[in-house]
Scaffold this motif. Structure first.
Motif, PDB file in Angstrom:
ATOM      1  N   TRP A 184       0.858  -1.196   0.000  1.00 51.44           N
ATOM      2  CA  TRP A 184       0.000   0.000   0.000  1.00 51.44           C
ATOM      3  C   TRP A 184       0.890   1.241   0.000  1.00 51.44           C
ATOM      4  O   TRP A 184       1.714   1.404   0.916  1.00 51.44           O
ATOM      5  CB  TRP A 184      -0.857  -0.054   1.272  1.00 51.44           C
ATOM      6  N   GLY A 185       0.776   2.086  -0.990  1.00 47.15           N
ATOM      7  CA  GLY A 185       1.570   3.306  -1.024  1.00 47.15           C
ATOM      8  C   GLY A 185       2.771   3.209  -1.938  1.00 47.15           C
ATOM      9  O   GLY A 185       3.468   4.190  -2.163  1.00 47.15           O
ATOM     10  N   ILE A 186       3.037   2.008  -2.455  1.00 45.22           N
ATOM     11  CA  ILE A 186       4.124   1.849  -3.425  1.00 45.22           C
ATOM     12  C   ILE A 186       3.498   1.562  -4.776  1.00 45.22           C
ATOM     13  O   ILE A 186       2.915   0.508  -4.971  1.00 45.22           O
ATOM     14  CB  ILE A 186       5.065   0.707  -3.007  1.00 45.22           C
ATOM     15  N   GLY A 187       3.607   2.502  -5.657  1.00 39.30           N
ATOM     16  CA  GLY A 187       3.002   2.352  -6.982  1.00 39.30           C
ATOM     17  C   GLY A 187       4.012   1.824  -7.976  1.00 39.30           C
ATOM     18  O   GLY A 187       5.055   1.310  -7.618  1.00 39.30           O
ATOM     19  N   ARG A 188       3.682   1.997  -9.239  1.00 35.05           N
ATOM     20  CA  ARG A 188       4.516   1.442 -10.303  1.00 35.05           C
ATOM     21  C   ARG A 188       5.928   2.004 -10.296  1.00 35.05           C
ATOM     22  O   ARG A 188       6.906   1.280 -10.380  1.00 35.05           O
ATOM     23  CB  ARG A 188       3.883   1.754 -11.661  1.00 35.05           C
ATOM     24  N   LYS A 189       6.011   3.335 -10.218  1.00 32.42           N
ATOM     25  CA  LYS A 189       7.316   3.989 -10.341  1.00 32.42           C
ATOM     26  C   LYS A 189       8.256   3.574  -9.201  1.00 32.42           C
ATOM     27  O   LYS A 189       9.389   3.173  -9.440  1.00 32.42           O
ATOM     28  CB  LYS A 189       7.147   5.508 -10.330  1.00 32.42           C
ATOM     29  N   HIS A 190       7.743   3.709  -7.986  1.00 31.51           N
ATOM     30  CA  HIS A 190       8.591   3.378  -6.845  1.00 31.51           C
ATOM     31  C   HIS A 190       8.949   1.898  -6.848  1.00 31.51           C
ATOM     32  O   HIS A 190      10.076   1.519  -6.513  1.00 31.51           O
ATOM     33  CB  HIS A 190       7.885   3.751  -5.541  1.00 31.51           C
ATOM     34  N   SER A 191       8.006   1.073  -7.237  1.00 27.03           N
ATOM     35  CA  SER A 191       8.256  -0.353  -7.275  1.00 27.03           C
ATOM     36  C   SER A 191       9.420  -0.675  -8.217  1.00 27.03           C
ATOM     37  O   SER A 191      10.335  -1.425  -7.877  1.00 27.03           O
ATOM     38  CB  SER A 191       6.976  -1.064  -7.723  1.00 27.03           C
ATOM     39  N   LYS A 192       9.387  -0.067  -9.377  1.00 23.64           N
ATOM     40  CA  LYS A 192      10.432  -0.300 -10.358  1.00 23.64           C
ATOM     41  C   LYS A 192      11.789   0.162  -9.817  1.00 23.64           C
ATOM     42  O   LYS A 192      12.796  -0.543  -9.892  1.00 23.64           O
ATOM     43  CB  LYS A 192      10.089   0.476 -11.644  1.00 23.64           C
ATOM     44  N   ARG A 193      11.770   1.340  -9.271  1.00 22.97           N
ATOM     45  CA  ARG A 193      12.995   1.929  -8.722  1.00 22.97           C
ATOM     46  C   ARG A 193      13.573   1.041  -7.616  1.00 22.97           C
ATOM     47  O   ARG A 193      14.769   0.763  -7.563  1.00 22.97           O
ATOM     48  CB  ARG A 193      12.607   3.301  -8.166  1.00 22.97           C
ATOM     49  N   LEU A 194      12.679   0.616  -6.696  1.00 25.89           N
ATOM     50  CA  LEU A 194      13.140  -0.178  -5.557  1.00 25.89           C
ATOM     51  C   LEU A 194      13.702  -1.516  -6.033  1.00 25.89           C
ATOM     52  O   LEU A 194      14.735  -1.986  -5.535  1.00 25.89           O
ATOM     53  CB  LEU A 194      11.990  -0.385  -4.568  1.00 25.89           C
ATOM     54  N   GLN A 195      13.025  -2.108  -7.005  1.00 32.18           N
ATOM     55  CA  GLN A 195      13.527  -3.386  -7.503  1.00 32.18           C
ATOM     56  C   GLN A 195      14.899  -3.234  -8.147  1.00 32.18           C
ATOM     57  O   GLN A 195      15.743  -4.131  -8.059  1.00 32.18           O
ATOM     58  CB  GLN A 195      12.532  -3.982  -8.498  1.00 32.18           C
ATOM     59  N   SER A 196      15.117  -2.071  -8.750  1.00 33.96           N
ATOM     60  CA  SER A 196      16.411  -1.871  -9.405  1.00 33.96           C
ATOM     61  C   SER A 196      17.550  -1.790  -8.389  1.00 33.96           C
ATOM     62  O   SER A 196      18.707  -1.975  -8.736  1.00 33.96           O
ATOM     63  CB  SER A 196      16.376  -0.604 -10.264  1.00 33.96           C
TER      64      SER A 196
END
Length: 419
Positions: A184-196
């Motif tokens: 909750w609170g982690i959308g597409r952009k942040h998710s991608k960034r965090l995974q990187s």
DNA sequence: TCTGGGGTCCTAGGACCC
DNA sequence: TCTGGGGTCCTAGGACCC
């Protein structure tokens, strides 16, 4: 402890309550104009019908598996939501209605309660009294309750649709189980960034440095991190008056003439004024936009908005409509096929603290007229009393080919049982 | 042929004030 | 060569939610 209660496949469940023949069958609910799929029963999800997909693209799949399709019936969903929320509020004095199908409860002073069984009781009662299946997640913070809820929804049999995170081991296990993009609170952009940077799940996220999180995800990200660590950072929020109110619609067909669009914009403006009066607010600014169909790249495109600062704050349908039409005149260009328009009112303030203008006074008769209109429309149904500028012949309609009856809000639509 | 409709909050940078 | 110190407000853009 916090609980998050979430209705399962809410719109689809609302439709199915009154259609017991559709139990265990795939059903979907569409958006306005029967455009996209916005709710799916589990069976429809299993068929691979995606959320938000344009319905016509899945016509074959829908026909092949005999999926029952519904136009949206917001009168029904709103009423069912109220029934669910009323029941939930019996279980704690502290409740936050988070959306049409979700609510947080706060359990303060419930130390002697067995919250696992309490959650199961909530689930059973809502199901029995409304027919709506719900999932319950209970945990020390809101963000963790969200995760607990996902677990309950994913494993209804093992959890009795209620999962309770109350030990450190459970917290860590649950966080490791939750993919970062599902937090909750982690959308597409942040998710991608965090995974990187190697963050795969919610647990990895809680191991990041505070300063990195704040720098890259702002204070919102940092609060979320703490909440996931089990430090209560997000509290229940009060219901607040809206800061923006919008009424926007796509048209069933393309509109080309000014008068067609004018009627729509007027109706949207009137709808905004009704919403303002309902929360006892006035607006000082309004925005009108129109645009052509962005999907039809073969047609000439045009998109424009106009913002008008009103001479004084108002919630009068007559005044707001007047200015909305002026805004539309500023942006309308002939020669285009328009597909959508909308009115947004902004700079909203409570009617009681409205600041009057020294020289330009609002019409003193308007509040009384509006009150009369609201009373009549609330008593005899929406659109009983309209302004002259609105469509009197009901020429305009939304595409709603699969609309279900208003079972719970219209006496003529009440369910019939054959014995 | 057809593609929804609402909302919120935060931050950086520019323009301005004394 | 060197050029103060402290504020506010507004807006656009970006992120998120259902």
């Amino acid at each position: 402890m916090f609980a998050l209660i979430d209705c399962n496949n809410f719109y689809a469940s609302c439709e199915r309550i009154f259609r017991p023949d559709l139990q265990h069958k795939p059903i979907v609910v569409l958006s306005n104009n029967d455009g996209c799929i916005i709710a799916r029963s589990n069976e429809a999800k299993a068929l691979g019908l995606p959320m938000g997909a344009p319905c016509y693209q899945y016509k074959d799949l829908i026909e092949k598996h005999n999926v029952t399709v519904f136009s949206p019936n917001f009168a029904l969903y709103g009423d069912m939501s109220q029934r669910v929320m009323t029941l939930l509020s019996e279980f704690s004095p502290d409740i936050e209605i988070y959306s049409i199908d979700e609510a947080f409860l706060k359990f303060h002073g419930f130390d002697l309660f067995d919250l696992q069984s309490y959650g199961e009781i909530i689930q059973k009662k809502v199901k029995k009294y409304t027919g709506i299946p719900i999932s319950v997640g209970i945990a020390p913070t809101k963000a963790l309750a969200k995760i607990a809820n996902r677990i309950a929804k994913k494993f209804p049999k093992q959890t009795n649709s209620c999962y309770y995170i109350h030990t450190e081991e459970q917290r860590i296990k649950a966080l490791k189980w939750t993919h970062i993009g599902d937090v909750w609170g982690i959308g597409r952009k942040h998710s991608k960034r965090l995974q990187s940077i190697g963050v795969q799940n919610a647990y990895d996220f809680t191991l990041l440095e505070d300063c990195w999180v704040q720098k890259n995800m702002s204070i919102i990200g940092l609060r979320l991190k703490h909440d996931l660590q089990g430090i209560p950072t997000l509290d229940l929020e009060e219901i607040q008056a809206k800061k923006n109110i919008a009424t926007t619609r796509s048209f069933e067909t393309n509109y080309t003439t000014f008068d067609q669009i004018k009627e729509r914009v007027a109706t949207f403006a009137i709808s905004c004024s009704e919403k303002l009066r309902k929360q006892q607010s006035c607006c000082s600014t309004l925005l009108v936009f129109i645009h052509t169909n962005g999907h039809r790249i073969d047609l000439p495109q045009y998109s424009k908005n106009c913002i008008i600062h009103l001479p004084h704050a108002t919630n009068s349908a007559i005044e707001i409509t007047k200015f909305a039409i002026i805004a539309l005149q500023n942006i309308y260009k002939p020669g285009y096929a328009y597909k959508k328009a909308g009115v947004i009112v902004m700079d909203i303030l409570p009617t009681l603290t409205k600041q009057y203008n020294l020289f330009e006074e609002s019409n003193p008769k308007h509040p009384a007229i509006m009150q009369a209109m609201d009373t009549i429309n609330n008593t005899y149904g929406q659109h009983t009393l309209k302004l002259g500028i609105q469509d009197q012949k009901k020429m305009w309609k939304m595409k709603q080919e699969k609309l279900s009856p208003k079972y719970t809000t219209n006496i003529h639509d009440i369910i019939t049982i054959h014995c």
